[in-house]
Design an enzyme around this catalytic site. Structure first.
Site, PDB file in Angstrom:
ATOM      1  N   PRO A  50      56.555  58.203  63.591  1.00 46.06           N
ATOM      2  CA  PRO A  50      55.432  59.146  63.665  1.00 46.06           C
ATOM      3  C   PRO A  50      54.733  59.281  62.316  1.00 46.06           C
ATOM      4  CG  PRO A  50      57.522  60.251  64.146  1.00 46.06           C
ATOM      5  CD  PRO A  50      57.841  58.849  63.807  1.00 46.06           C
ATOM      6  N   GLU A  51      53.436  59.395  62.343  1.00 43.33           N
ATOM      7  CA  GLU A  51      52.678  59.610  61.113  1.00 43.33           C
ATOM      8  C   GLU A  51      52.108  61.033  61.112  1.00 43.33           C
ATOM      9  OE1 GLU A  51      50.204  56.687  59.465  1.00 43.33           O
ATOM     10  OE2 GLU A  51      51.354  54.992  60.222  1.00 43.33           O
ATOM     11  N   LYS A 108      44.467  50.544  38.528  1.00 48.56           N
ATOM     12  CA  LYS A 108      45.588  50.044  39.346  1.00 48.56           C
ATOM     13  C   LYS A 108      45.299  48.628  39.841  1.00 48.56           C
ATOM     14  CE  LYS A 108      48.115  53.722  41.655  1.00 48.56           C
ATOM     15  NZ  LYS A 108      49.153  54.233  41.252  1.00 48.56           N
TER      16      LYS A 108
END
Ligand SMILES: [Zn+2]
Length: 293
Positions: free
Chosen positions: A2-3, A166
Site C-alpha cells: 500500500p502507498e 543531486k
C-alpha cells in the site's frame, strides 16, 4: 504494497469506528508482527480513548487518552477490517461480513462504539508500536522524514532545494523519504508521467545551481499532489460504494496512467507513445519515452 493514498483511505475508513471511542478489549492472537509486540501492549491500550487518528507518511497514528500514540504500519500485506459489533447499527457504511483468512487476524480491537477492528496480515511485515507522544519525533521510522507531499511545506522551492546538485535520477530522488515522505514506486511513476518528465533525468535538472526551482520543479510538485489527490478520491469512492472486497481497507482498484502498463498506449492526449518498463535501483519504472523528457 500500500502507498500513501491507500493508507489515507484506510485512515478515513477507520476514523468513524475509532475516533472518540474507547478500547474495551484488545486481543493479541500472537506476540509478534514484523517485530515483537510489547508485553504490556493490551494493558496500555485497554480503557483508553482514541482522541484522534492521523497519518504521517505511510504510518497511521492513533493518539490515545494516555498520551501514548499507537503507531501502525500496514507492511506488505496488512489490512484492517471493520465489523459491526452485536446489536450496533451505528457504524453505517463500514460494516461488512467477516472476511476469510481469519487465521491471519493477528490483532483485534473491540471498541466502545460497538465496532470490532481487526488487523489481518498474512505476511506479517506490518507493525504496531506504542510511543509516548512527546517522543514521537525520535522514532527511527519517523525521524528524518521529509515533508508530507500534500502539505503546504512541500512546494517547488523545497523540492528544488532538496534536489540541487543531486546526480541520482529524478525517480530515485522522489523515492528518497528524506526528500518527500510517503511516496512509493507507483505514484512516483504516475507523477513523473503527468509532469512529462523522464524518470532517468538527473534530479539536479529541476533546480538551478543555487537550488532555485525551475518550471520542471513547479510541474512536478503539481503532478505529485494531483496523482495523490486523485487516488485518495478513488479510495474515498470505493469506501462509499462498498467496493472493498470483504470489507478490506487497504487496497482499491485504480486506473493507472503508466504503472503496470508495459507495451500499452500512452494516455497523454495526443501522444502516440507506448509505455516502456525499465529497472532503476532494482525497481520497475514504467514511463512513456515519447512524452516524458
Ligand atoms: Zn506519452
Amino acid at each position: 504494497m500500500p502507498e500513501l493514498p491507500e493508507v489515507e483511505t484506510v485512515r478515513r475508513g477507520l476514523a468513524p469506528a475509532m475516533e472518540g471511542a474507547r478500547f474495551s478489549k484488545v486481543e493479541l492472537r500472537r506476540g509478534d508482527l514484523r517485530w515483537p509486540l510489547p508485553k504490556d501492549f493490551a494493558q496500555r491500550i485497554e480503557g483508553r480513548t482514541v482522541t484522534g487518528l492521523g497519518r504521517r507518511a505511510k504510518y497511521l497514528l492513533a493518539d490515545l487518552s494516555s498520551g501514548d500514540v499507537l503507531v501502525m504500519h500496514l507492511g506488505m500485506s496488512g489490512s484492517f477490517h471493520v465489523f459491526r459489533g452485536s446489536g450496533s447499527n451505528k457504524l453505517g457504511r463500514y460494516h461488512h461480513e467477516r472476511a476469510q483468512h481469519a487465521a491471519h487476524d493477528h490483532v483485534v480491537f473491540h471498541m466502545s462504539s460497538g465496532a470490532i477492528v481487526t488487523f489481518n496480515d498474512p505476511r506479517r511485515f506490518g507493525s504496531m508500536k506504542l510511543v509516548a507522544r512527546a517522543k514521537l519525533d525520535d522514532e527511527p521510522q519517523l525521524a528524518g522524514l521529509g515533508p508530507e507531499p500534500l502539505g503546504n511545506a512541500f512546494d517547488a522551492t523545497m523540492l528544488a532545494q532538496a534536489c540541487k546538485g543531486k546526480k541520482t535520477s529524478l525517480k530515485a530522488a522522489l523515492l528518497d523519504q528524506r526528500v518527500v515522505a510517503g511516496l512509493g514506486n507507483i505514484y512516483v511513476c504516475e507523477a513523473l508521467h503527468l509532469a512529462r518528465l523522464s524518470p532517468k533525468r538527473s534530479a539536479a535538472t529541476i533546480a538551478s545551481k543555487t537550488g532555485a526551482p525551475n518550471e520542471r520543479a513547479e510541474r512536478l510538485v503539481e503532478a505529485i499532489k494531483a496523482v495523490l489527490n486523485e487516488a485518495i478520491k478513488a479510495g474515498g469512492s470505493s469506501l462509499r460504494d462498498h467496493k472493498l472486497t470483504d470489507g478490506e481497507l487497504g487496497m482499491f482498484q485504480h486506473h493507472f496512467r503508466v504503472y503496470d502498463r508495459e507495451n500499452e498506449k500512452c494516455r497523454t492526449p495526443g501522444c502516440r507513445g507506448i509505455i516502456k518498463r525499465i529497472v532503476q535501483n532494482g525497481r520497475s519504472t514504467f514511463y512513456c519515452p515519447v512524452c516524458q523528457k
